[in-house]
Design a protein around this motif. Structure first.
Motif, PDB file in Angstrom:
ATOM      1  N   GLN A   1       7.044  15.923   6.920  1.00  0.00           N
ATOM      2  CA  GLN A   1       7.830  14.809   7.449  1.00  0.00           C
ATOM      3  C   GLN A   1       7.186  13.494   7.038  1.00  0.00           C
ATOM      4  OE1 GLN A   1      10.158  14.515  10.437  1.00  0.00           O
ATOM      5  NE2 GLN A   1      10.786  16.647  10.459  1.00  0.00           N
ATOM      6  N   VAL A   2       8.045  12.525   6.811  1.00  0.00           N
ATOM      7  CA  VAL A   2       7.587  11.177   6.486  1.00  0.00           C
ATOM      8  C   VAL A   2       8.281  10.198   7.419  1.00  0.00           C
ATOM      9  CG1 VAL A   2       7.638   9.343   4.750  1.00  0.00           C
ATOM     10  CG2 VAL A   2       7.091  11.690   4.070  1.00  0.00           C
ATOM     11  N   HIS A   3       7.539   9.228   7.909  1.00  0.00           N
ATOM     12  CA  HIS A   3       8.101   8.208   8.787  1.00  0.00           C
ATOM     13  C   HIS A   3       7.688   6.837   8.309  1.00  0.00           C
ATOM     14  CE1 HIS A   3       9.327  11.201  11.754  1.00  0.00           C
ATOM     15  NE2 HIS A   3       8.149  11.773  11.570  1.00  0.00           N
ATOM     16  N   ALA A  23       4.495   0.708   8.268  1.00  0.00           N
ATOM     17  CA  ALA A  23       3.505   1.717   7.919  1.00  0.00           C
ATOM     18  C   ALA A  23       4.197   3.039   7.631  1.00  0.00           C
ATOM     19  CB  ALA A  23       2.508   1.884   9.058  1.00  0.00           C
ATOM     20  N   ALA A  24       3.880   3.602   6.489  1.00  0.00           N
ATOM     21  CA  ALA A  24       4.399   4.919   6.124  1.00  0.00           C
ATOM     22  C   ALA A  24       3.372   5.979   6.489  1.00  0.00           C
ATOM     23  CB  ALA A  24       4.687   4.979   4.631  1.00  0.00           C
ATOM     24  N   SER A  25       3.843   7.056   7.113  1.00  0.00           N
ATOM     25  CA  SER A  25       2.929   8.119   7.529  1.00  0.00           C
ATOM     26  C   SER A  25       3.560   9.476   7.258  1.00  0.00           C
ATOM     27  CB  SER A  25       2.586   7.979   9.008  1.00  0.00           C
ATOM     28  OG  SER A  25       3.750   8.128   9.792  1.00  0.00           O
ATOM     29  N   ASP A  72      -0.806  -2.891   1.436  1.00  0.00           N
ATOM     30  CA  ASP A  72      -2.152  -2.334   1.489  1.00  0.00           C
ATOM     31  C   ASP A  72      -2.004  -0.864   1.129  1.00  0.00           C
ATOM     32  OD1 ASP A  72      -4.578  -1.145   2.208  1.00  0.00           O
ATOM     33  OD2 ASP A  72      -4.905  -2.535   3.857  1.00  0.00           O
ATOM     34  N   ASN A  73      -2.331  -0.519  -0.097  1.00  0.00           N
ATOM     35  CA  ASN A  73      -2.117   0.851  -0.566  1.00  0.00           C
ATOM     36  C   ASN A  73      -2.980   1.859   0.193  1.00  0.00           C
ATOM     37  OD1 ASN A  73      -0.194   0.086  -2.485  1.00  0.00           O
ATOM     38  ND2 ASN A  73      -1.763  -0.321  -4.033  1.00  0.00           N
ATOM     39  N   ALA A  74      -4.134   1.446   0.629  1.00  0.00           N
ATOM     40  CA  ALA A  74      -5.016   2.357   1.362  1.00  0.00           C
ATOM     41  C   ALA A  74      -4.420   2.729   2.722  1.00  0.00           C
ATOM     42  CB  ALA A  74      -6.384   1.728   1.550  1.00  0.00           C
ATOM     43  N   LYS A  75      -3.597   1.829   3.256  1.00  0.00           N
ATOM     44  CA  LYS A  75      -2.987   2.064   4.571  1.00  0.00           C
ATOM     45  C   LYS A  75      -1.512   2.449   4.461  1.00  0.00           C
ATOM     46  CE  LYS A  75      -6.039  -1.159   7.023  1.00  0.00           C
ATOM     47  NZ  LYS A  75      -6.100  -2.375   7.880  1.00  0.00           N
ATOM     48  N   ASN A  76      -1.000   2.556   3.238  1.00  0.00           N
ATOM     49  CA  ASN A  76       0.433   2.862   3.043  1.00  0.00           C
ATOM     50  C   ASN A  76       1.308   1.904   3.834  1.00  0.00           C
ATOM     51  OD1 ASN A  76      -0.121   4.986   1.307  1.00  0.00           O
ATOM     52  ND2 ASN A  76      -0.011   6.539   2.914  1.00  0.00           N
ATOM     53  N   THR A  77       0.960   0.638   3.797  1.00  0.00           N
ATOM     54  CA  THR A  77       1.636  -0.367   4.617  1.00  0.00           C
ATOM     55  C   THR A  77       2.115  -1.524   3.743  1.00  0.00           C
ATOM     56  OG1 THR A  77       0.299   0.206   6.543  1.00  0.00           O
ATOM     57  CG2 THR A  77       1.363  -1.943   6.556  1.00  0.00           C
ATOM     58  N   VAL A  78       3.308  -1.998   4.073  1.00  0.00           N
ATOM     59  CA  VAL A  78       3.875  -3.170   3.403  1.00  0.00           C
ATOM     60  C   VAL A  78       4.129  -4.237   4.455  1.00  0.00           C
ATOM     61  CG1 VAL A  78       6.265  -2.341   3.569  1.00  0.00           C
ATOM     62  CG2 VAL A  78       5.640  -3.990   1.781  1.00  0.00           C
ATOM     63  N   TYR A  79       3.947  -5.483   4.064  1.00  0.00           N
ATOM     64  CA  TYR A  79       4.107  -6.615   4.971  1.00  0.00           C
ATOM     65  C   TYR A  79       5.131  -7.598   4.414  1.00  0.00           C
ATOM     66  CZ  TYR A  79      -0.499  -4.845   6.328  1.00  0.00           C
ATOM     67  OH  TYR A  79      -1.541  -4.041   6.703  1.00  0.00           O
ATOM     68  N   LEU A  80       5.728  -8.358   5.314  1.00  0.00           N
ATOM     69  CA  LEU A  80       6.596  -9.453   4.909  1.00  0.00           C
ATOM     70  C   LEU A  80       6.257 -10.653   5.787  1.00  0.00           C
ATOM     71  CD1 LEU A  80       8.923 -10.252   2.993  1.00  0.00           C
ATOM     72  CD2 LEU A  80      10.485  -9.821   4.911  1.00  0.00           C
ATOM     73  N   GLN A  81       5.606 -11.637   5.190  1.00  0.00           N
ATOM     74  CA  GLN A  81       5.311 -12.876   5.886  1.00  0.00           C
ATOM     75  C   GLN A  81       6.485 -13.816   5.675  1.00  0.00           C
ATOM     76  OE1 GLN A  81       2.604 -13.823   7.850  1.00  0.00           O
ATOM     77  NE2 GLN A  81       3.840 -15.655   8.250  1.00  0.00           N
ATOM     78  N   MET A  82       7.095 -14.227   6.774  1.00  0.00           N
ATOM     79  CA  MET A  82       8.287 -15.074   6.715  1.00  0.00           C
ATOM     80  C   MET A  82       7.978 -16.420   7.345  1.00  0.00           C
ATOM     81  SD  MET A  82      11.203 -12.272   7.722  1.00  0.00           S
ATOM     82  CE  MET A  82      10.598 -12.046   9.390  1.00  0.00           C
ATOM     83  N   ASN A  83       8.020 -17.467   6.532  1.00  0.00           N
ATOM     84  CA  ASN A  83       7.757 -18.827   6.996  1.00  0.00           C
ATOM     85  C   ASN A  83       9.012 -19.684   6.882  1.00  0.00           C
ATOM     86  OD1 ASN A  83       5.013 -18.150   7.363  1.00  0.00           O
ATOM     87  ND2 ASN A  83       4.518 -18.729   5.254  1.00  0.00           N
ATOM     88  N   ASN A  84       9.014 -20.784   7.604  1.00  0.00           N
ATOM     89  CA  ASN A  84      10.147 -21.719   7.574  1.00  0.00           C
ATOM     90  C   ASN A  84      11.474 -20.971   7.748  1.00  0.00           C
ATOM     91  OD1 ASN A  84      11.551 -24.120   7.334  1.00  0.00           O
ATOM     92  ND2 ASN A  84      11.563 -24.076   5.096  1.00  0.00           N
ATOM     93  N   LEU A  85      11.532 -20.168   8.776  1.00  0.00           N
ATOM     94  CA  LEU A  85      12.715 -19.333   9.004  1.00  0.00           C
ATOM     95  C   LEU A  85      13.927 -20.182   9.340  1.00  0.00           C
ATOM     96  CD1 LEU A  85      10.946 -16.441  10.847  1.00  0.00           C
ATOM     97  CD2 LEU A  85      12.493 -16.141   8.913  1.00  0.00           C
ATOM     98  N   LYS A  86      15.076 -19.713   8.876  1.00  0.00           N
ATOM     99  CA  LYS A  86      16.342 -20.397   9.075  1.00  0.00           C
ATOM    100  C   LYS A  86      17.295 -19.487   9.844  1.00  0.00           C
ATOM    101  CE  LYS A  86      15.755 -22.683   4.589  1.00  0.00           C
ATOM    102  NZ  LYS A  86      16.374 -22.940   3.263  1.00  0.00           N
ATOM    103  N   PRO A  87      18.283 -20.072  10.526  1.00  0.00           N
ATOM    104  CA  PRO A  87      19.253 -19.226  11.248  1.00  0.00           C
ATOM    105  C   PRO A  87      19.912 -18.176  10.344  1.00  0.00           C
ATOM    106  CG  PRO A  87      19.466 -21.494  11.942  1.00  0.00           C
ATOM    107  CD  PRO A  87      18.488 -21.500  10.798  1.00  0.00           C
TER     108      PRO A  87
END
Length: 121
Positions: A1-3, A23-25, A72-87
């Motif tokens: 299983q993958v989550h 995070a993918a696990s 972060d490939n070691a953690k199987n994790t992807v991030y999205l930093q969102m700045n100056n957010l708009k409606p």
């Protein structure tokens, strides 16, 4: 299983920032591309940003200069930093991974459950 499990959504005022994590696990052998998509009510899901295993990134025009994708490939994790957010950034954000499971020869698409981002004053 993958989550794939996303965290970090919420309500923020225009001009504010949020950071999404995914995070993918599970029984993962390798992960190729990872990405963030978003879907507004009654609209099709659209690609926001993607990143290859080697770190090559791509953004949709509307978020260039405001959003940053990283992984972060070691953690199987992807991030999205969102700045100056708009409606107009208000949507459900979905994590995506093209990955190979242990013992499998080919990669498959996997999706997270989605996290709501609401930009409103």
């Amino acid at each position: 299983q993958v989550h794939l499990v996303e965290t970090g959504g919420g309500l923020v005022q225009p001009g504010g920032s949020l950071r999404l994590s995914c995070a993918a696990s599970g029984t993962i052998s390798s992960i190729n591309a990872m990405a963030w998509y978003r879907q507004e009510l009654w609209k099709e899901r659209e690609l926001v940003a993607s990143i290859t295993s080697g770190g090559r990134v791509n953004y949709t025009d509307s978020v260039k200069g405001r959003f940053t994708i990283s992984r972060d490939n070691a953690k199987n994790t992807v991030y999205l930093q969102m700045n100056n957010l708009k409606p107009e950034d208000t949507a459900v954000y979905y994590c995506y991974a093209d990955l190979v499971r242990v013992g499998w020869l080919t990669s498959w698409d996997y999706w997270g459950q989605g996290t709501q981002v609401t930009v409103s004053s």
